[in-house]
Design an enzyme around this catalytic site. Structure first.
Site, PDB file in Angstrom:
ATOM      1  N   CYS A   1      13.438  10.514   7.384  1.00 45.32           N
ATOM      2  CA  CYS A   1      13.283  10.070   8.767  1.00 45.32           C
ATOM      3  C   CYS A   1      14.595  10.179   9.540  1.00 45.32           C
ATOM      4  O   CYS A   1      14.600  10.468  10.731  1.00 45.32           O
ATOM      5  CB  CYS A   1      12.774   8.643   8.799  1.00 45.32           C
ATOM      6  SG  CYS A   1      13.719   7.579   7.705  1.00 45.32           S
TER       7      CYS A   1
ATOM      8  N   GLU B   1       9.301  15.872  15.354  1.00 46.32           N
ATOM      9  CA  GLU B   1       9.805  15.692  13.993  1.00 46.32           C
ATOM     10  C   GLU B   1       9.090  16.691  13.084  1.00 46.32           C
ATOM     11  O   GLU B   1       7.865  16.688  12.986  1.00 46.32           O
ATOM     12  CB  GLU B   1       9.519  14.265  13.522  1.00 46.32           C
ATOM     13  CG  GLU B   1      10.151  13.954  12.204  1.00 46.32           C
ATOM     14  CD  GLU B   1       9.863  12.528  11.737  1.00 46.32           C
ATOM     15  OE1 GLU B   1       8.709  12.089  11.873  1.00 46.32           O
ATOM     16  OE2 GLU B   1      10.782  11.873  11.238  1.00 46.32           O
TER      17      GLU B   1
ATOM     18  N   GLY C   1       6.549   4.735   8.398  1.00 49.10           N
ATOM     19  CA  GLY C   1       5.719   5.930   8.467  1.00 49.10           C
ATOM     20  C   GLY C   1       5.906   6.614   9.796  1.00 49.10           C
ATOM     21  O   GLY C   1       6.934   6.449  10.462  1.00 49.10           O
ATOM     22  N   SER C   2       4.883   7.356  10.209  1.00 47.06           N
ATOM     23  CA  SER C   2       5.007   8.190  11.396  1.00 47.06           C
ATOM     24  C   SER C   2       4.864   7.365  12.678  1.00 47.06           C
ATOM     25  O   SER C   2       4.246   6.292  12.678  1.00 47.06           O
ATOM     26  CB  SER C   2       3.937   9.280  11.364  1.00 47.06           C
ATOM     27  OG  SER C   2       2.674   8.665  11.352  1.00 47.06           O
ATOM     28  N   THR C   3       5.397   7.886  13.754  1.00 50.04           N
ATOM     29  CA  THR C   3       5.297   7.208  15.051  1.00 50.04           C
ATOM     30  C   THR C   3       3.833   7.062  15.507  1.00 50.04           C
ATOM     31  O   THR C   3       3.454   5.982  15.967  1.00 50.04           O
ATOM     32  CB  THR C   3       6.179   7.932  16.087  1.00 50.04           C
ATOM     33  OG1 THR C   3       7.543   7.810  15.639  1.00 50.04           O
ATOM     34  CG2 THR C   3       6.044   7.331  17.466  1.00 50.04           C
TER      35      THR C   3
ATOM     36  N   LYS D   1       0.863  -1.198   0.000  1.00 52.89           N
ATOM     37  CA  LYS D   1       0.000   0.000   0.000  1.00 52.89           C
ATOM     38  C   LYS D   1       0.895   1.242   0.000  1.00 52.89           C
ATOM     39  O   LYS D   1       1.460   1.625   1.021  1.00 52.89           O
ATOM     40  CB  LYS D   1      -0.877  -0.016   1.265  1.00 52.89           C
ATOM     41  CG  LYS D   1      -2.188   0.723   1.146  1.00 52.89           C
ATOM     42  CD  LYS D   1      -2.097   2.211   0.926  1.00 52.89           C
ATOM     43  CE  LYS D   1      -1.962   3.022   2.203  1.00 52.89           C
ATOM     44  NZ  LYS D   1      -1.873   4.470   1.925  1.00 52.89           N
TER      45      LYS D   1
ATOM     46  N   GLY E   1       2.366   4.245  13.608  1.00 51.79           N
ATOM     47  CA  GLY E   1       3.062   3.028  14.043  1.00 51.79           C
ATOM     48  C   GLY E   1       2.476   2.491  15.347  1.00 51.79           C
ATOM     49  O   GLY E   1       2.247   1.286  15.499  1.00 51.79           O
TER      50      GLY E   1
ATOM     51  N   GLU F   1       9.198   0.990  11.042  1.00 50.65           N
ATOM     52  CA  GLU F   1      10.264   1.985  10.808  1.00 50.65           C
ATOM     53  C   GLU F   1       9.606   3.347  10.934  1.00 50.65           C
ATOM     54  O   GLU F   1       8.848   3.757  10.061  1.00 50.65           O
ATOM     55  CB  GLU F   1      10.852   1.823   9.396  1.00 50.65           C
ATOM     56  CG  GLU F   1      11.434   0.460   9.098  1.00 50.65           C
ATOM     57  CD  GLU F   1      12.863   0.309   9.625  1.00 50.65           C
ATOM     58  OE1 GLU F   1      13.393   1.250  10.243  1.00 50.65           O
ATOM     59  OE2 GLU F   1      13.434  -0.775   9.428  1.00 50.65           O
TER      60      GLU F   1
END
Ligand code: NAP
Ligand code: MG
Length: 491
Positions: free
Chosen positions: A304, A401, A248-250, A196, A253, A270
């Site tokens: 990242c 971030e 992707g983003s925390t 995706k 995640g 990640e």
């Protein structure tokens, strides 16, 4: 102006030097007006009939429209992957390797098209997509093709078998490269895949789908469905997947980790980063300044592992600041398709708004801002390189971030102070150290809590080297031998 001969009729140069009339020219990049899902080796229409636009962030023009996948499409893709998995795993590793080599070679042949599309769809400078993203993506397939028939050497004394069907969800900052990071190790080890891509950058994945079809990869081994967060969530929640690989983003995640809690699905995450780039007084300063620039402005800072927190030893802080300001004023911000461009377009309006909100927060919280004296185009999404001094750990821009071309700068006196400040973050993905003393590199890097640390360089990648984070930067590794392990069961 039209040319004419003595008789007044227009001259026909066709076949002489008129180049644009050659549809057989393979270097021409053609984007179809519409792309469907790639399921079971075929391009199929979406269940809902719905499509969404993908635009160029540098012109705001629509490039194409993309099928939107709902739960039924995701289910179809997972079923195709399940059906194909046993035969794919049964193939001798050498045969799977041949397919991966073929993908890598076709990617090299089509490198120009991939680079142009990546820069148009995502906004990154063509120099980067041409010299970094596309060659590295091909290198990833070459590297894992080599492992496909050597798993017994990767895991001596053990038997490695594939996990099964892998759901893979990728972000928009390195669309093709992240697809390669995900697909290559999964396929080498006998897994089948549903990928995706991110909503704002689906196009190189669709070119990759065409390439995979042309490479003759068996139907159902790779399936690609597009959409937003809900499509990703449908993949995560599908009852018949064995593995989720997410970049992707925390926050997303964490959401995925919760959704998978208690289920027999293995996963790698990640996630985000907020890397420290540390400049000691004994560093070669001019090189370090280039390293700082590359660390934070590469790919507009949509990286990242970007070196977004700069720490400079006090004795050289004035010199570094002076050189840094001078240098960022020379950066070319603009058309991603121009070879001279250093900084392209911000990937989306949403991301630009987020960056501007954080810049404003930095100013409101008392930071001293320096915006590069550069011009930016009128249309599209742009952000001039930005530096912040007079900031501390308490500031949002030091903590969060930003994922844009914004650098915070702090000073330190001793190596211990640098290490403490560098580690004072919820993230732990990457870092950089600049010094001419090997012993100092060893001492500092061994105390930094981060997955990847560069010394006297920054943002260098290689398929043989593992990549991944500690703390809120995620879990698991991609790349190298480590990158195979999440895709196998070991007996
Ligand atoms: P994101 O919002 O987390 O999205 C990543 C992917 O997940 C996209 O395909 C997204 O779809 C999808 N998604 C969104 N919500 C979901 C949900 N609830 N369930 C399942 N999937 C969902 O991140 P992003 O903004 O695209 O990417 C930037 C982030 O990625 C940064 O934080 C960056 O640090 C991180 N990153 C990490 C690495 C690494 O290796 N550690 C590498 C690159 C980027 P949509 O696009 O449609 O929202
Ligand atoms: Mg786009």
């Amino acid at each position: 102006m039209a040319h004419s001969n003595e008789m007044g009729a227009p001259l026909d140069f066709k076949g002489l030097w008129q180049y644009d009339a050659a549809p057989e020219d393979k270097s021409q990049v053609k984007i179809a007006p519409r792309y469907n899902h790639f399921i079971n080796g075929k391009f199929v229409e979406p269940d809902s009939g719905e499509y969404f636009d993908t635009i160029s962030p540098s012109t705001e023009e629509k490039l194409s429209e993309i099928a939107l996948a709902n739960e039924n499409d995701v289910d179809k893709a997972v079923k195709a992957a399940r059906k194909a998995q046993k035969d794919w795993a049964k193939l001798p590793g050498k045969e799977r390797g041949k397919y991966l080599f073929r993908i890598a070679r076709l990617m090299q042949e089509r490198a120009r098209a991939f680079s142009v599309i990546e820069s148009m769809d995502g906004g990154k400078p063509i120099r980067e997509s041409r010299d970094v993203d596309v060659p590295l993506a091909a290198a990833h397939f070459f590297y894992y093709a080599g492992w496909a028939d050597k798993l017994e050497y990767a895991y001596p004394g053990k038997k490695a078998s594939p996990k099964g069907v892998a759901g893979q969800i990728i972000p928009w900052n390195f669309p093709l490269l992240m697809a390669a990071w995900k697909l290559a190790p999964a396929l080498a080890t006998g897994n089948t895949v549903v990928l995706k891509p991110a909503e704002t950058t689906p196009l190189t994945s669709m070119f990759l789908a065409e390439l995979i079809r042309d490479a003759g990869i068996p139907d159902g081994v790779v399936n690609i469905v597009n959409g937003m967060g809900a499509t990703g969530a449908a993949l995560v929640n599908h009852p018949d997947i064995n593995k989720i690989a997410f970049t992707g983003s925390t926050p997303v995640g964490k959401f995925i980790q919760k959704a998978l809690a208690g289920r027999d699905v293995s996963y790698t995450l990640e996630l985000g980063g907020k890397a420290a780039n540390i400049i000691f007084e004994d560093a070669p300063i001019d090189q370090a300044v280039e390293g700082i620039i590359n660390g934070i402005f590469f790919n507009q800072g949509h990286v990242c592992c970007a070196g977004s927190r700069l720490f400079v030893q006090e004795s050289v802080a004035n010199e570094v600041m002076r050189k840094l300001k001078y240098r960022i004023d020379t950066l070319v911000v603009g058309d991603p398709l121009d070879k001279n461009t250093d900084i392209g377009a911000i990937n989306s309006k949403k991301q630009l708004d987020k960056i501007n909100e954080l810049i404003q927060a930095g100013i409101d919280e008392g930071g001293q801002v320096y915006k590069a004296n550069v011009s930016t185009p009128d249309k599209g999404f742009w952000c001039a390189p930005t530096l912040f001094t007079e900031v501390s750990q308490a500031h949002r821009i030091v903590n969060e971030e930003i994922f844009g071309p914004v650098l915070t700068i702090q000073t330190f006196r001793t190596p211990d102070e640098a290490i403490k400040k560098a580690n004072n973050t919820a993230f732990g993905l990457s870092g950089g150290v600049w010094t001419d003393k090997g012993a100092k590199i060893f001492n500092v890097t061994s105390q930094l809590r981060a997955g990847v640390i560069w010394a006297n360089t920054y943002n260098k990648f290689d398929p043989t080297s593992p990549f991944g984070g500690y703390k809120e930067s995620g879990m698991g590794r991609e790349g190298g031998l480590h990158g195979l392990t999440p895709y196998v069961n070991l007996d």
